[in-house]
Design an enzyme around this catalytic site. Structure first.
Site, PDB file in Angstrom:
ATOM      1  N   ASN A  10      34.225  50.148   3.737  1.00  0.00           N
ATOM      2  CA  ASN A  10      34.674  50.554   2.404  1.00  0.00           C
ATOM      3  C   ASN A  10      34.472  49.382   1.447  1.00  0.00           C
ATOM      4  OD1 ASN A  10      35.997  51.450   0.152  1.00  0.00           O
ATOM      5  ND2 ASN A  10      38.037  51.431   1.070  1.00  0.00           N
ATOM      6  N   LYS A  12      34.816  49.367  -1.658  1.00  0.00           N
ATOM      7  CA  LYS A  12      35.750  49.457  -2.792  1.00  0.00           C
ATOM      8  C   LYS A  12      35.022  49.218  -4.115  1.00  0.00           C
ATOM      9  CE  LYS A  12      39.374  47.841   0.258  1.00  0.00           C
ATOM     10  NZ  LYS A  12      40.774  47.519   0.381  1.00  0.00           N
ATOM     11  N   HIS A  96      42.746  57.391   0.382  1.00  0.00           N
ATOM     12  CA  HIS A  96      42.932  55.953   0.582  1.00  0.00           C
ATOM     13  C   HIS A  96      44.240  55.513  -0.077  1.00  0.00           C
ATOM     14  CE1 HIS A  96      42.368  51.634   0.481  1.00  0.00           C
ATOM     15  NE2 HIS A  96      41.466  51.805   1.434  1.00  0.00           N
ATOM     16  N   GLU A  98      45.054  52.978  -1.679  1.00  0.00           N
ATOM     17  CA  GLU A  98      44.948  52.419  -3.040  1.00  0.00           C
ATOM     18  C   GLU A  98      45.003  53.543  -4.071  1.00  0.00           C
ATOM     19  OE1 GLU A  98      41.496  49.988  -2.318  1.00  0.00           O
ATOM     20  OE2 GLU A  98      42.742  48.620  -1.156  1.00  0.00           O
ATOM     21  N   GLU A 166      45.676  53.635   8.349  1.00  0.00           N
ATOM     22  CA  GLU A 166      45.590  52.375   7.614  1.00  0.00           C
ATOM     23  C   GLU A 166      46.976  51.999   7.078  1.00  0.00           C
ATOM     24  OE1 GLU A 166      41.420  51.506   6.102  1.00  0.00           O
ATOM     25  OE2 GLU A 166      42.347  52.764   4.590  1.00  0.00           O
ATOM     26  N   GLY A 172      43.975  44.550   3.125  1.00  0.00           N
ATOM     27  CA  GLY A 172      43.643  43.448   2.222  1.00  0.00           C
ATOM     28  C   GLY A 172      44.619  42.289   2.276  1.00  0.00           C
ATOM     29  N   SER A 212      42.724  44.919   7.411  1.00  0.00           N
ATOM     30  CA  SER A 212      42.411  43.525   7.761  1.00  0.00           C
ATOM     31  C   SER A 212      41.654  43.388   9.084  1.00  0.00           C
ATOM     32  CB  SER A 212      43.676  42.665   7.756  1.00  0.00           C
ATOM     33  OG  SER A 212      44.218  42.621   6.444  1.00  0.00           O
TER      34      SER A 212
END
Ligand code: PEP
Length: 254
Positions: A10, A12, A96, A98, A166, A172, A212
């Site tokens: 990904n 991003k 996702h 985010e 996730e 991250g 991560s």
């Protein structure tokens, strides 16, 4: 049924055209296990999808990072599932964290998106995961089950879904879930699929881990029985992504 190892990258909201070309060159030159053993899907920003599609080796595939919930039209700034199909993009990442957190995408909305994308013929990497607060309060399974159920409520065929666990606290942050933590949630998710969808879907659905993942920590994670691959953010922009793809061989030997 054997589950083929799956590694998604990904990217991003990162990169210039030049940087994207560099990443693709690195991927194209890499020696990795054959596509019989690992499915690799990279997910560039929308604006680079066509560029990557033109340049990327044919044994790797491409995902968009999102798509609109229904048919296109007067939805400024959105990209529809039909458009992705029209461009020849086979995969899309939906749900996702985010987008769930920053853009307030609800479980229901994600379920609707997954259902619509599947109907249009896209394959979906559907993301679920708990926040640190939810984990610390013991709500991890309740949260990921509710997120999975919101998808289950809207879809009848799971063959084109890869479920990505996730944990939000691991994305991250450099704080990867331990292999035992990942295995525990993956095995619970598989049990959820078994009890709510059926034994065949539970046995065949790939459940991949994201948060991560790096060249160093992927090896032990890959050997866990219910970890069927990875969704990789930061490290997918770097040459260590190749190491992560290669961890598919550890799975076969596990
Ligand atoms: C992700 O965004 O899907 C992700 C797993 O990111 P990172 O690997 O950077 O934690």
């Amino acid at each position: 049924m054997a589950r083929k190892f799956f590694v998604g990258g990904n990217w991003k909201c990162n990169g210039t055209a030049e940087e994207v070309k560099k990443i693709v060159t690195t991927l194209n030159e890499a020696e990795v296990p054959s596509e019989d053993d690992v499915e690799v899907v990279v997910s560039p920003p929308f604006v680079f999808l066509t560029l990557v599609k033109t340049l990327l080796r044919p044994d790797f595939s491409i995902a968009a990072q999102n798509c609109w919930v229904r048919k296109g039209g007067a939805f400024t700034g959105e990209v529809s599932a039909e458009m992705l199909i029209n461009l020849g993009i086979p995969w899309v990442i939906l749900g996702h964290s985010e987008r769930r957190q920053l853009l307030n995408e609800s479980d229901d909305f994600v379920g609707d998106k997954v259902a619509y994308a599947l109907i249009q013929g896209l394959k979906v990497i559907a993301c679920v995961g708990e926040t640190l607060e939810q984990r610390e309060s013991g709500a991890t399974m309740k949260v990921v089950a509710a997120q999975t159920e919101a998808i289950f409520d809207k879809v009848s065929n799971w063959s084109n879904i890869v479920l990505a666990y996730e944990p939000v606290w691991a994305i991250g942050t450099g704080k990867v879930a331990t292999p035992a933590q990942a295995q525990e949630v993956h095995s619970e998710l598989r049990k959820w699929l078994h009890d709510n969808v059926g034994p065949e879907v539970a046995a065949s659905t790939r459940i991949i881990y994201g948060g991560s993942v790096s060249g160093a920590n992927c090896k032990e994670l890959a050997t866990k029985p219910d970890v069927d691959g990875f969704l990789v953010g930061g490290a997918s922009l770097k040459p260590e992504f190749i190491e992560i793809i290669k961890s598919a061989t550890l799975k076969q030997n596990a």
